[in-house]
Design an enzyme around this catalytic site. Structure first.
Site, PDB file in Angstrom:
ATOM      1  N   ALA A   1     -13.774   7.376   3.490  1.00 10.46           N
ATOM      2  CA  ALA A   1     -13.116   8.421   2.697  1.00 10.46           C
ATOM      3  C   ALA A   1     -11.701   8.697   3.185  1.00 10.46           C
ATOM      4  O   ALA A   1     -11.475   8.856   4.385  1.00 10.46           O
ATOM      5  CB  ALA A   1     -13.927   9.713   2.752  1.00 10.46           C
TER       6      ALA A   1
ATOM      7  N   ALA B   1      -6.107   3.695   8.879  1.00  7.62           N
ATOM      8  CA  ALA B   1      -5.024   3.439   7.923  1.00  7.62           C
ATOM      9  C   ALA B   1      -3.657   3.522   8.598  1.00  7.62           C
ATOM     10  O   ALA B   1      -2.763   2.708   8.317  1.00  7.62           O
ATOM     11  CB  ALA B   1      -5.105   4.426   6.762  1.00  7.62           C
TER      12      ALA B   1
ATOM     13  N   GLY C   1     -11.363   9.495  11.167  1.00 10.88           N
ATOM     14  CA  GLY C   1     -11.460   8.077  11.508  1.00 10.88           C
ATOM     15  C   GLY C   1     -10.724   7.188  10.522  1.00 10.88           C
ATOM     16  O   GLY C   1     -10.040   6.232  10.903  1.00 10.88           O
ATOM     17  N   CYS C   2     -10.851   7.500   9.249  1.00 12.79           N
ATOM     18  CA  CYS C   2     -10.196   6.691   8.219  1.00 12.79           C
ATOM     19  C   CYS C   2      -8.680   6.829   8.300  1.00 12.79           C
ATOM     20  O   CYS C   2      -7.951   5.867   8.044  1.00 12.79           O
ATOM     21  CB  CYS C   2     -10.711   7.089   6.838  1.00 12.79           C
ATOM     22  SG  CYS C   2     -12.494   6.779   6.672  1.00 12.79           S
ATOM     23  N   THR C   3      -8.214   8.003   8.685  1.00 11.79           N
ATOM     24  CA  THR C   3      -6.774   8.198   8.865  1.00 11.79           C
ATOM     25  C   THR C   3      -6.276   7.363  10.031  1.00 11.79           C
ATOM     26  O   THR C   3      -5.259   6.673   9.919  1.00 11.79           O
ATOM     27  CB  THR C   3      -6.455   9.696   9.068  1.00 11.79           C
ATOM     28  OG1 THR C   3      -6.865  10.405   7.897  1.00 11.79           O
ATOM     29  CG2 THR C   3      -4.980   9.918   9.309  1.00 11.79           C
TER      30      THR C   3
END
Length: 159
Positions: free
Chosen positions: A41, A51, A46-48
């Site tokens: 998401a 990315a 974590g996804c930030t």
């Protein structure tokens, strides 16, 4: 759940909207190598990290011949907010119907804080796209960690 992809598997093609609602296909990258990573998401910690790490490594990866595409079940509008907030330069695609997530076996049962749940399995693939736009999986990694993954991948690729 779809059977997991391995090196040598055909890479499923896709046609998904990016953050600006432009349709992007794997076959658009004919003759190139593409890092396709799946994350749960946009705008989560974590996804930030993942990315931002891919964005920081983008010049070196590009110089080594790799394009980077991140795919999540988010809408293009959310991806645009994520891109703008974090100043991301990787291509972000939305798969709210989970068709591509399913095709790459990047959605299914996973453990989260000791519990089994259904969700996005953080995964990364290196895809070699031939001149006709057909992709072949060179590397398939499932259950990768967000933190440190890009550095580990760069070491493995010699970038």
């Amino acid at each position: 759940m779809t059977e997991r992809l391995t090196a040598g598997s055909p890479a499923p093609d896709f046609a998904l909207p990016d953050a600006d609602e432009k349709i992007v296909r794997l076959s658009d990258f004919a003759g190139q190598k593409v890092i396709v990573y799946f994350y749960p998401a946009a705008m989560t910690p974590g996804c930030t990290v993942q990315a931002v790490d891919f964005t920081a490594a983008l010049d070196e990866l590009s110089d080594a011949g790799y394009q980077v595409i991140g795919i999540s079940p988010d809408t293009p509008a959310k991806l645009a907010r994520f891109r703008d907030k974090e100043d991301l330069h990787v291509t972000l695609l939305g798969d709210p119907e989970r068709t591509v997530l399913d095709a790459y076996a990047a959605y299914g049962t996973k453990k989260l804080y000791g519990k089994e749940i259904q969700g996005v399995i953080r995964s990364t693939f290196i895809v070699d796209v031939d001149a006709e736009g057909k992709g072949t999986i060179e590397v398939a990694q499932y259950n990768v960690r967000a933190t440190g993954h890009v550095a580990k991948l760069r070491r493995e690729l010699g970038v």
